[in-house]
Design an enzyme around this catalytic site. Sequence first.
Site, PDB file in Angstrom:
ATOM      1  N   HIS A  43      29.754  13.997 -13.981  1.00 42.65           N
ATOM      2  CA  HIS A  43      30.469  12.719 -13.973  1.00 42.65           C
ATOM      3  C   HIS A  43      30.748  12.227 -15.386  1.00 42.65           C
ATOM      4  O   HIS A  43      29.855  11.733 -16.085  1.00 42.65           O
ATOM      5  CB  HIS A  43      29.649  11.673 -13.183  1.00 42.65           C
ATOM      6  CG  HIS A  43      30.351  10.370 -13.020  1.00 42.65           C
ATOM      7  ND1 HIS A  43      29.704   9.151 -12.977  1.00 42.65           N
ATOM      8  CD2 HIS A  43      31.674  10.083 -12.892  1.00 42.65           C
ATOM      9  CE1 HIS A  43      30.590   8.189 -12.833  1.00 42.65           C
ATOM     10  NE2 HIS A  43      31.792   8.716 -12.786  1.00 42.65           N
TER      11      HIS A  43
ATOM     12  N   SER B 260      32.955   9.512  -8.738  1.00 44.00           N
ATOM     13  CA  SER B 260      32.254   8.336  -9.269  1.00 44.00           C
ATOM     14  C   SER B 260      31.359   7.721  -8.219  1.00 44.00           C
ATOM     15  O   SER B 260      30.431   6.990  -8.552  1.00 44.00           O
ATOM     16  CB  SER B 260      33.259   7.259  -9.679  1.00 44.00           C
ATOM     17  OG  SER B 260      34.115   7.728 -10.651  1.00 44.00           O
TER      18      SER B 260
HETATM   19  N1  LIG Z   1      39.481   6.822 -13.596  1.00 42.56           N
HETATM   20  C1  LIG Z   1      38.229   6.735 -13.987  1.00 42.56           C
HETATM   21  O1  LIG Z   1      37.864   5.889 -14.785  1.00 42.56           O
HETATM   22  C2  LIG Z   1      37.225   7.722 -13.469  1.00 42.56           C
HETATM   23  C3  LIG Z   1      36.016   7.885 -14.159  1.00 42.56           C
HETATM   24  C4  LIG Z   1      35.096   8.821 -13.710  1.00 42.56           C
HETATM   25  C5  LIG Z   1      35.366   9.546 -12.566  1.00 42.56           C
HETATM   26  N2  LIG Z   1      36.538   9.359 -11.902  1.00 42.56           N
HETATM   27  C6  LIG Z   1      36.768  10.183 -10.709  1.00 42.56           C
HETATM   28  O2  LIG Z   1      37.680  11.206 -11.051  1.00 42.56           O
HETATM   29  C7  LIG Z   1      38.513  11.510  -9.933  1.00 42.56           C
HETATM   30  C8  LIG Z   1      39.964  11.342 -10.313  1.00 42.56           C
HETATM   31  O3  LIG Z   1      40.176  10.042 -10.779  1.00 42.56           O
HETATM   32  P1  LIG Z   1      41.494   9.650 -11.606  1.00 42.56           P
HETATM   33  O4  LIG Z   1      41.355   8.246 -12.001  1.00 42.56           O
HETATM   34  O5  LIG Z   1      41.733  10.668 -12.650  1.00 42.56           O
HETATM   35  O6  LIG Z   1      42.594   9.785 -10.451  1.00 42.56           O
HETATM   36  P2  LIG Z   1      44.161  10.051 -10.571  1.00 42.56           P
HETATM   37  O7  LIG Z   1      44.747   9.594  -9.288  1.00 42.56           O
HETATM   38  O8  LIG Z   1      44.685   9.532 -11.859  1.00 42.56           O
HETATM   39  O9  LIG Z   1      44.250  11.647 -10.643  1.00 42.56           O
HETATM   40  C9  LIG Z   1      43.980  12.478  -9.549  1.00 42.56           C
HETATM   41  C10 LIG Z   1      44.859  13.712  -9.664  1.00 42.56           C
HETATM   42  O10 LIG Z   1      44.436  14.625  -8.669  1.00 42.56           O
HETATM   43  C11 LIG Z   1      45.579  15.169  -8.016  1.00 42.56           C
HETATM   44  N3  LIG Z   1      45.151  15.576  -6.695  1.00 42.56           N
HETATM   45  C12 LIG Z   1      44.856  14.783  -5.644  1.00 42.56           C
HETATM   46  N4  LIG Z   1      44.418  15.522  -4.610  1.00 42.56           N
HETATM   47  C13 LIG Z   1      44.435  16.820  -5.017  1.00 42.56           C
HETATM   48  C14 LIG Z   1      44.063  18.064  -4.414  1.00 42.56           C
HETATM   49  N5  LIG Z   1      43.595  18.105  -3.184  1.00 42.56           N
HETATM   50  N6  LIG Z   1      44.186  19.168  -5.149  1.00 42.56           N
HETATM   51  C15 LIG Z   1      44.663  19.132  -6.402  1.00 42.56           C
HETATM   52  N7  LIG Z   1      45.015  17.991  -7.030  1.00 42.56           N
HETATM   53  C16 LIG Z   1      44.889  16.852  -6.350  1.00 42.56           C
HETATM   54  C17 LIG Z   1      46.597  14.054  -8.055  1.00 42.56           C
HETATM   55  O11 LIG Z   1      47.892  14.573  -7.945  1.00 42.56           O
HETATM   56  C18 LIG Z   1      46.340  13.417  -9.405  1.00 42.56           C
HETATM   57  O12 LIG Z   1      47.099  13.987 -10.431  1.00 42.56           O
HETATM   58  C19 LIG Z   1      38.042  10.631  -8.797  1.00 42.56           C
HETATM   59  O13 LIG Z   1      37.084  11.310  -8.050  1.00 42.56           O
HETATM   60  C20 LIG Z   1      37.411   9.461  -9.539  1.00 42.56           C
HETATM   61  O14 LIG Z   1      36.437   8.804  -8.767  1.00 42.56           O
HETATM   62  C21 LIG Z   1      37.480   8.485 -12.333  1.00 42.56           C
END
Ligand SMILES: NC(=O)c1ccc[n+]([C@@H]2O[C@H](COP(=O)([O-])OP(=O)(O)OC[C@H]3O[C@@H](n4cnc5c(N)ncnc54)[C@H](O)[C@@H]3O)[C@@H](O)[C@H]2O)c1
Length: 490
Positions: free
Chosen positions: A127, A106
């Site tokens: 994204h 993000s």
């Molecule tokens: N939450 C949102 O609204 C949103 C929206 C768009 C983009 N994003 C982006 O998506 C990504 C994830 O966000 P999220 O909210 O789903 O986070 P989250 O913490 O809910 O999920 C992340 C997952 O990745 C796993 N993980 C972490 N490091 C890892 C690795 N090296 N290898 C494999 N798995 C790994 C974790 O165990 C976890 O299950 C981030 O980059 C965030 O900026 C989030």
Amino acid sequence: MGAGIAQVAAAAGHPVKLLDNRPGAAEKAVEGIRAQFAKLAEKGKISAEAAQAAGARLIPVEQLADLADAGLITEAIVENLEAKQKLYADLEAIVGPDCIFGTNTSSISVTAIGAALKRPERLAGLHFFNPAPLMALVEIVSGLATDQAIADTLFATAAAWGKTPVHAKSTPGFIVNRVARPYYAEALRLAQEGAADYATIDAVMREAGGFRMGPFELMDMIGHDVNFAVTNSVWRAFYNDQRFLPSLIQQELVDAGFYGKKSGRGFYDYREGAVRPTPRIEAAQAPVGKITVYGESGAAEALAERLETCSLSFSRAPANDGRIAEIGRAVLAVTDGRSATQRAFETGVANLVLIDLARDYTTAGWLAVAVAEQCEPEAAQAAIGLLQAAGFTVCRLADIPGLAVMRTVAMLANEAADAVNQGVCSATAADSAMRLGVNYPQGPLAWADQVGLPTIRTVLANLGASYGEDRYRISPLIQRQFFAGKKIHD
Ligand SMILES: NC(=O)c1ccc[n+]([C@@H]2O[C@H](COP(=O)([O-])OP(=O)(O)OC[C@H]3O[C@@H](n4cnc5c(N)ncnc54)[C@H](O)[C@@H]3O)[C@@H](O)[C@H]2O)c1
């Protein structure tokens, strides 16, 4: 996010492998997605066979080596540059030469993630917005080294998945997280200056502005830890540009651990038994005095139409000095970014009541107003009575420049215009992104065209003059189109 994206890809017919470094997380995600497909089948949105087939396309895996045959690898891991760089660098040693990398980051520079790769041209931002299965927007973000053909393939892929992709250049906040900043920032400024309480500003933004959620309830829902972190990261990434300056009010909430809904307290109190504050609306006033509607602006036409519906008699007169109506000694005008008090002083019209922008003056249920310090109380009451007779629920804000909706829309349009001017995206992409990524009722640039670029430009100039801050500087794109006598979308 990873599960949501996997659901979208599997529903579109792709075999999808899921990997998470937390033991059991990928299996759990697969179970969750299958349950989602089953629910969709129950509701009749997809057939039972389709749900079964889509579910069967999901495969939890445990090692990066299991991804060797992938055509596209989308990461949605922790939001950390080093972690993402390492993941893709490790994957580069495993996958084939045609595998595309689509990061769901993000806020991290796609250029910086790509810098760790031998072939950064194969990486672009993919994204999604939360929840990925429901939100239509996907920003396709090109870093400095991204091959345009890769960005185009991701664009076509997202479109084939039923999404609406937009191209963006990797710059802080990409499109949505950059252009949306003023929605929060201007509201926080209004609150800081005592314009009104949170519930009133939220109601005005919803009921007059047409936004789905008011800024304070939205920040409470997003979480102040997250929203403040994004604001800070965009502000720092733009070298402390005042336009993105974080707010002390939000800093306080974060310091207190009042993260919003999830922690039970934010701007509002979500604890059991807490009473939600109601917006402050004006008590009913009588529309006393002779009524004249001036000119043919959208606001004047809508007021005339509404007065006709409620059988209030009035006369019409040609446009004069920006006033849209008079009742008795009171003069009503749409805000131009000056406070009512300043405008009353500069125009010599003491009994001045300013109205805010409404998304559509013919249908809006609510309207915010500001009253000049010089205005006689009876004149203010008559003006408010007139708007109430026309069917508006009226909220009186303190006399701050630009009121709430006008100031916010002007700043959203200004930020979108700057993104376009700096080659981050097209005007059409900026508008689609804000409609589909954060559910704005209209793209900010189309909205500015509708309000009129001359008005938006004047509002920004007056805000700049009022506050003496670089924050309100006018985007060169707005200037150029204004001087050319054009709209943004011309
Ligand atoms: N939450 C949102 O609204 C949103 C929206 C768009 C983009 N994003 C982006 O998506 C990504 C994830 O966000 P999220 O909210 O789903 O986070 P989250 O913490 O809910 O999920 C992340 C997952 O990745 C796993 N993980 C972490 N490091 C890892 C690795 N090296 N290898 C494999 N798995 C790994 C974790 O165990 C976890 O299950 C981030 O980059 C965030 O900026 C989030």
